[in-house]
Design an enzyme around this catalytic site. Structure first.
Site, PDB file in Angstrom:
ATOM      1  CB  SER B 140      -0.946  -0.047   1.205  1.00  8.64           C
ATOM      2  OG  SER B 140      -2.042   0.808   1.021  1.00  8.64           O
ATOM      3  CG  ASP B 294      -6.213  -3.694  -3.401  1.00 10.01           C
ATOM      4  OD1 ASP B 294      -6.933  -2.777  -2.965  1.00 10.01           O
ATOM      5  OD2 ASP B 294      -4.997  -3.762  -3.166  1.00 10.01           O
ATOM      6  CG  HIS B 323      -5.718  -2.431   0.258  1.00  7.24           C
ATOM      7  ND1 HIS B 323      -4.771  -2.325  -0.736  1.00  7.24           N
ATOM      8  CD2 HIS B 323      -5.251  -1.657   1.279  1.00  7.24           C
ATOM      9  CE1 HIS B 323      -3.798  -1.506  -0.357  1.00  7.24           C
ATOM     10  NE2 HIS B 323      -4.071  -1.089   0.872  1.00  7.24           N
TER      11      HIS B 323
END
Lengths: 347, 347
Positions: B140, B294, B323
């Site tokens: 991320s 995601d 995610h």
């Protein structure tokens, strides 16, 4: 602003049918319920060509007309008598915004999808004298109403086409809808629904619009600038010009009534909570339509319900517009929907 | 609460390195920058076994350790010298919450991903004397830092593994992150960042947590109750016990600094806005990892960037945790990541 928005000028022409005091499933009542609707085409002498199409969240009969009805379309007024009906609480039928004190605004009673369907049933049977609809269809909250019709009045629905919606909300969908609710009610100007003017709550409405924008379309619509086809330039231009522009003129109490109705929709209430039993009651020839990129009602959830419906099939449509392809901005989506509806109507 | 949260007791043991006054890319500066990090394993005499793993949004080095480091894991302290580094603004390194007036809180300067990487570069080269890292990886916002490392310091990165992140934010991702920002700043108790205590802003933090919950996991996690494995019962129990519990003790100004850093990340600034040219500079052997479900960084966007990286490959992982599989709660995700990292490290 709200007054001018919920008007014949913007959403008309539409008719209004008074249904008197209307007892709700909850035990409360709506006084002097009025249902707003628009019709196209002519009811056949045998009354067997009627199509009922209830509105979705924050939409009116007008957008259904513009997106789905016309010569050469599956919903062709030359062939069918098409009734586009506005949900209770959406501004044209009886709503928080249109009901006088002390019954309106934050005091307007909670309404369930089943209440809309019961009111529509009276309109269809008592006013138009129709015993069996050739087709009931709808997108999103319109799909919720379609499912409720097919489960509650199985003999009255010959064909059903729920599009991009579920008969019973999933935990994820309820969580998502709750974030839309919270975006509005958290605005201090909302004042628990007792705002002086709807436009005072514009900050909450904007945040609500942004959440809708972030999850209602597919990421690809933004990342490939699919909105440029409609003349929008940047993400901001699109979000303001398309999404905020849609929601900002609307009434917060109206939207919240619809959101709670959406969140809590569940046809299994017709069968003591047994979804399989409820969907098993459906007698309609049913085409369930899912949008592959739908972030509100994912394909997997729609397919799981479709498998519980006796005489049904799943049809998939793909669009970068995601759930909000429903609006009719994607020509390829519109053509695909027409194919699937024409196939069903020909059966 | 904030004081107690950003502590050795909860996130330690960690070390802190003072880097003096630090000039930011923007032209502003952080006075007496401190970078907090934790290390595992031993640096080899030739200094060629170092792995750098920067933290993601709202996480610390502790969760990286718990989720990714250990004997038998790809990141094995028996083999590698692993540096888990905390982002500027995340509470342990210099942050709005830890900086005295008049420099802290809402006055803390804006920080870019590039600033973190420049500070980390000093830590790695000046403090540890490492010229080339065996691997830089991160999930991320950690992927954003990994990309910035590989583009900005191509000779210093032998291998790279960006997971579930992008080198340049997409329009949709920026829109989504802005909704997280707005959820916090719209709380009247936020007072433009000059709240008396972080816990006063709990309503905004809760709304932020709910948005994160609705989009950070896949719908299937809720609809199949995948969270039951961790002992949570209902959706509400999970959202409160897992998501709110993660965010509520944190500082709003810290989170907002990170969110703006996330929103604006863009390695193409290293090449006058040319993303292809920027990614073309990467010399690292690169494994790009995407999570199929995601909702923050969709597969299609990750794949489009991967194709611009010379010596790279795409690896896909599937998880109902979406995610936020990054957190390490899904054993299957963890095993898949270990396989892909082990493959890369063996090359």
């Amino acid at each position: 602003m709200t007054e001018a928005y919920y008007s014949q000028k913007i959403h008309g022409p539409f008719e209004t049918q008074a249904l008197g005091d209307f007892d709700l499933v909850s035990g409360e009542k709506i006084r002097d319920l009025e249902i707003a609707y628009a019709t196209f085409g002519t009811l056949s002498p045998s009354r067997d060509n009627a199509v009922l199409f209830p509105s979705w969240y924050s939409g009116s009969s007008k957008i259904l007309e513009l997106g789905y009805v016309g010569p050469g379309r599956a919903l062709d007024p030359e062939k069918y008598f098409i009734i586009l009906v506005n949900q209770i609480g959406a501004g044209l039928s009886s709503s928080p915004s249109s009901t006088r004190a002390p019954f309106g605004a934050a005091r307007f009673p909670e309404v369930e999808i089943a209440d809309d369907v019961r009111a529509q049933y009276r309109l269809v049977t008592e006013i138009f004298g129709i015993e069996r609809l050739a087709l009931v269809l709808g997108g999103s909250m319109g799909a919720q109403q379609t499912y409720e019709w097919a489960v509650r009045f199985p003999e009255a629905v010959r064909r059903a086409a729920p599009i991009a919606g579920l008969a019973r909300g999933t935990p994820h969908n309820r969580l998502l809808v709750q974030t839309f609710i919270d975006a509005i009610v958290s605005d201090p100007a909302f004042e628990e629904g007792w705002y002086e003017r709807a436009s005072r709550v514009h900050r909450g409405l904007r945040r609500h619009a942004h959440l809708f924008a972030a999850s209602g379309f597919s990421p690809a619509l933004y990342n490939t600038r699919g909105f440029a086809e409609l003349g929008f330039t940047t993400t901001d231009d699109f979000v303001t010009g398309f999404v905020e522009n849609h929601f900002l003129p609307q009434d917060p109490n109206n939207l919240l009534l619809l959101l709670r109705k959406w969140r809590d929709a569940d046809v299994s209430r017709n069968a003591d909570g047994d979804l399989s039993a409820a969907l098993g009651r459906i007698r309609a020839d049913t085409t369930v339509i899912a949008i592959d990129e739908d972030g509100f009602f994912p394909l997997a959830d729609i397919e799981a319900e479709q498998k519980l419906i006796p005489n049904s099939r799943l049809r998939r449509v793909s669009s970068p517009w995601g759930h909000l392809a429903l609006f009719g901005a994607d020509g390829a989506y519109n053509a695909a929907i027409d194919r699937h509806l024409a196939e069903l109507l020909a059966a």
